[in-house]
Design a protein around this motif. Sequence first.
Motif, mmCIF file in Angstrom:
data_model
loop_
_atom_site.group_PDB
_atom_site.id
_atom_site.type_symbol
_atom_site.label_atom_id
_atom_site.label_comp_id
_atom_site.label_asym_id
_atom_site.label_seq_id
_atom_site.Cartn_x
_atom_site.Cartn_y
_atom_site.Cartn_z
ATOM 1 N N MET A 1 0.838 -1.169 0.000
ATOM 2 C CA MET A 1 0.000 0.000 0.000
ATOM 3 C C MET A 1 0.887 1.238 0.000
ATOM 4 O O MET A 1 1.924 1.267 0.618
ATOM 5 N N SER A 2 0.421 2.300 -0.663
ATOM 6 C CA SER A 2 1.227 3.521 -0.714
ATOM 7 C C SER A 2 0.988 4.336 0.548
ATOM 8 O O SER A 2 0.007 4.138 1.260
ATOM 9 N N SER A 3 1.876 5.273 0.794
ATOM 10 C CA SER A 3 1.797 6.056 2.024
ATOM 11 C C SER A 3 0.687 7.102 1.971
ATOM 12 O O SER A 3 0.298 7.617 3.008
ATOM 13 N N THR A 4 0.154 7.395 0.767
ATOM 14 C CA THR A 4 -0.901 8.403 0.670
ATOM 15 C C THR A 4 -2.286 7.786 0.719
ATOM 16 O O THR A 4 -3.266 8.497 0.780
ATOM 17 N N ALA A 5 -2.402 6.507 0.640
ATOM 18 C CA ALA A 5 -3.710 5.847 0.671
ATOM 19 C C ALA A 5 -4.239 5.851 2.099
ATOM 20 O O ALA A 5 -3.502 5.761 3.071
ATOM 21 N N THR A 6 -5.544 5.945 2.223
ATOM 22 C CA THR A 6 -6.178 5.973 3.546
ATOM 23 C C THR A 6 -6.434 4.585 4.092
ATOM 24 O O THR A 6 -6.655 4.427 5.276
ATOM 25 N N GLY A 7 -6.438 3.617 3.198
ATOM 26 C CA GLY A 7 -6.734 2.266 3.626
ATOM 27 C C GLY A 7 -8.203 1.923 3.469
ATOM 28 O O GLY A 7 -8.579 0.770 3.526
ATOM 29 N N VAL A 8 -9.016 2.927 3.266
ATOM 30 C CA VAL A 8 -10.438 2.697 3.031
ATOM 31 C C VAL A 8 -10.652 2.867 1.529
ATOM 32 O O VAL A 8 -10.431 3.931 0.972
ATOM 33 N N VAL A 9 -11.047 1.797 0.869
ATOM 34 C CA VAL A 9 -11.161 1.790 -0.586
ATOM 35 C C VAL A 9 -12.174 2.822 -1.059
ATOM 36 O O VAL A 9 -11.946 3.536 -2.036
ATOM 37 N N ALA A 10 -13.295 2.961 -0.386
ATOM 38 C CA ALA A 10 -14.336 3.908 -0.813
ATOM 39 C C ALA A 10 -13.829 5.343 -0.745
ATOM 40 O O ALA A 10 -14.073 6.148 -1.639
ATOM 41 N N VAL A 11 -13.076 5.665 0.294
ATOM 42 C CA VAL A 11 -12.538 7.029 0.438
ATOM 43 C C VAL A 11 -11.482 7.276 -0.634
ATOM 44 O O VAL A 11 -11.434 8.350 -1.249
ATOM 45 N N ASP A 12 -10.624 6.268 -0.876
ATOM 46 C CA ASP A 12 -9.598 6.422 -1.905
ATOM 47 C C ASP A 12 -10.241 6.640 -3.284
ATOM 48 O O ASP A 12 -9.795 7.493 -4.063
ATOM 49 N N MET A 13 -11.265 5.885 -3.598
ATOM 50 C CA MET A 13 -11.938 6.029 -4.886
ATOM 51 C C MET A 13 -12.622 7.402 -4.990
ATOM 52 O O MET A 13 -12.609 8.040 -6.037
ATOM 53 N N LEU A 14 -13.201 7.868 -3.887
ATOM 54 C CA LEU A 14 -13.841 9.168 -3.877
ATOM 55 C C LEU A 14 -12.816 10.274 -4.134
ATOM 56 O O LEU A 14 -13.065 11.200 -4.905
ATOM 57 N N VAL A 15 -11.662 10.160 -3.537
ATOM 58 C CA VAL A 15 -10.602 11.154 -3.753
ATOM 59 C C VAL A 15 -10.147 11.126 -5.203
ATOM 60 O O VAL A 15 -9.977 12.178 -5.849
ATOM 61 N N ILE A 16 -9.932 9.924 -5.738
ATOM 62 C CA ILE A 16 -9.473 9.794 -7.126
ATOM 63 C C ILE A 16 -10.510 10.399 -8.075
ATOM 64 O O ILE A 16 -10.170 11.170 -8.975
ATOM 65 N N TRP A 17 -11.793 10.072 -7.893
ATOM 66 C CA TRP A 17 -12.838 10.618 -8.772
ATOM 67 C C TRP A 17 -13.002 12.121 -8.591
ATOM 68 O O TRP A 17 -13.279 12.843 -9.561
ATOM 69 N N VAL A 19 -10.581 14.258 -7.780
ATOM 70 C CA VAL A 19 -9.444 14.878 -8.475
ATOM 71 C C VAL A 19 -9.658 14.812 -9.982
ATOM 72 O O VAL A 19 -9.402 15.782 -10.706
ATOM 73 N N ALA A 20 -10.150 13.687 -10.488
ATOM 74 C CA ALA A 20 -10.411 13.553 -11.927
ATOM 75 C C ALA A 20 -11.489 14.545 -12.377
ATOM 76 O O ALA A 20 -11.364 15.175 -13.435
ATOM 77 N N ALA A 21 -12.552 14.696 -11.580
ATOM 78 C CA ALA A 21 -13.610 15.640 -11.932
ATOM 79 C C ALA A 21 -13.095 17.070 -11.916
ATOM 80 O O ALA A 21 -13.422 17.874 -12.799
ATOM 81 N N ALA A 22 -12.279 17.412 -10.934
ATOM 82 C CA ALA A 22 -11.705 18.762 -10.867
ATOM 83 C C ALA A 22 -10.786 19.013 -12.062
ATOM 84 O O ALA A 22 -10.798 20.103 -12.648
ATOM 85 N N ALA A 23 -9.997 18.009 -12.436
ATOM 86 C CA ALA A 23 -9.112 18.158 -13.594
ATOM 87 C C ALA A 23 -9.924 18.324 -14.876
ATOM 88 O O ALA A 23 -9.589 19.151 -15.733
ATOM 89 N N ALA A 24 -10.981 17.541 -15.008
ATOM 90 C CA ALA A 24 -11.820 17.652 -16.206
ATOM 91 C C ALA A 24 -12.496 19.020 -16.258
ATOM 92 O O ALA A 24 -12.566 19.650 -17.320
ATOM 93 N N ALA A 25 -13.000 19.499 -15.136
ATOM 94 C CA ALA A 25 -13.647 20.809 -15.100
ATOM 95 C C ALA A 25 -12.648 21.914 -15.427
ATOM 96 O O ALA A 25 -12.951 22.858 -16.168
ATOM 97 N N THR A 26 -11.440 21.793 -14.892
ATOM 98 C CA THR A 26 -10.400 22.780 -15.193
ATOM 99 C C THR A 26 -10.055 22.749 -16.674
ATOM 100 O O THR A 26 -9.904 23.796 -17.312
ATOM 101 N N GLY A 27 -9.931 21.560 -17.225
ATOM 102 C CA GLY A 27 -9.639 21.435 -18.657
ATOM 103 C C GLY A 27 -10.732 22.045 -19.516
ATOM 104 O O GLY A 27 -10.459 22.746 -20.490
ATOM 105 N N LEU A 28 -11.991 21.780 -19.159
ATOM 106 C CA LEU A 28 -13.096 22.366 -19.907
ATOM 107 C C LEU A 28 -13.116 23.893 -19.779
ATOM 108 O O LEU A 28 -13.388 24.605 -20.749
#
Length: 112
Positions: A1-17, A19-28
């Motif tokens: 496991m990486s040092s930045t992961a929380t260990g809770v899969v749902a929280v990690d996925m929420l963070v990833i999505w 960040v992806a949504a913020a990047a997409a919005a910034t790109g648009l």
Amino acid sequence: MSSTATGVVAVDMLVIWSVAAAAAATGLGLLWRMTRGVRQIVGRVDEFVDDWRGTVDRPGVPGRPGVMARLDGIESRLGSVEHELHPNSGGSLRDAVDRVDVRTRQIAADAE
């Protein structure tokens, strides 16, 4: 496991999505800003084409003739003015000025 992961899969996925949504919005947003200049240029070109070709009457707005129709009107008016500046059959302004000049010379010669 990486040092930045929380260990809770749902929280990690929420963070990833998130960040992806913020990047997409910034790109648009950046894409929208970049295309603003192009949209302004296209709008100006559209206005130029309307001025060149003219516009038809529409409710509440009178139509305008295009450049070529306006140039044709200017040329015909200029032709009328040129007609008056050259001697012709006696009906032009130039003919009238010449007649006045001849009469003035006759009056001046008679007065001497």
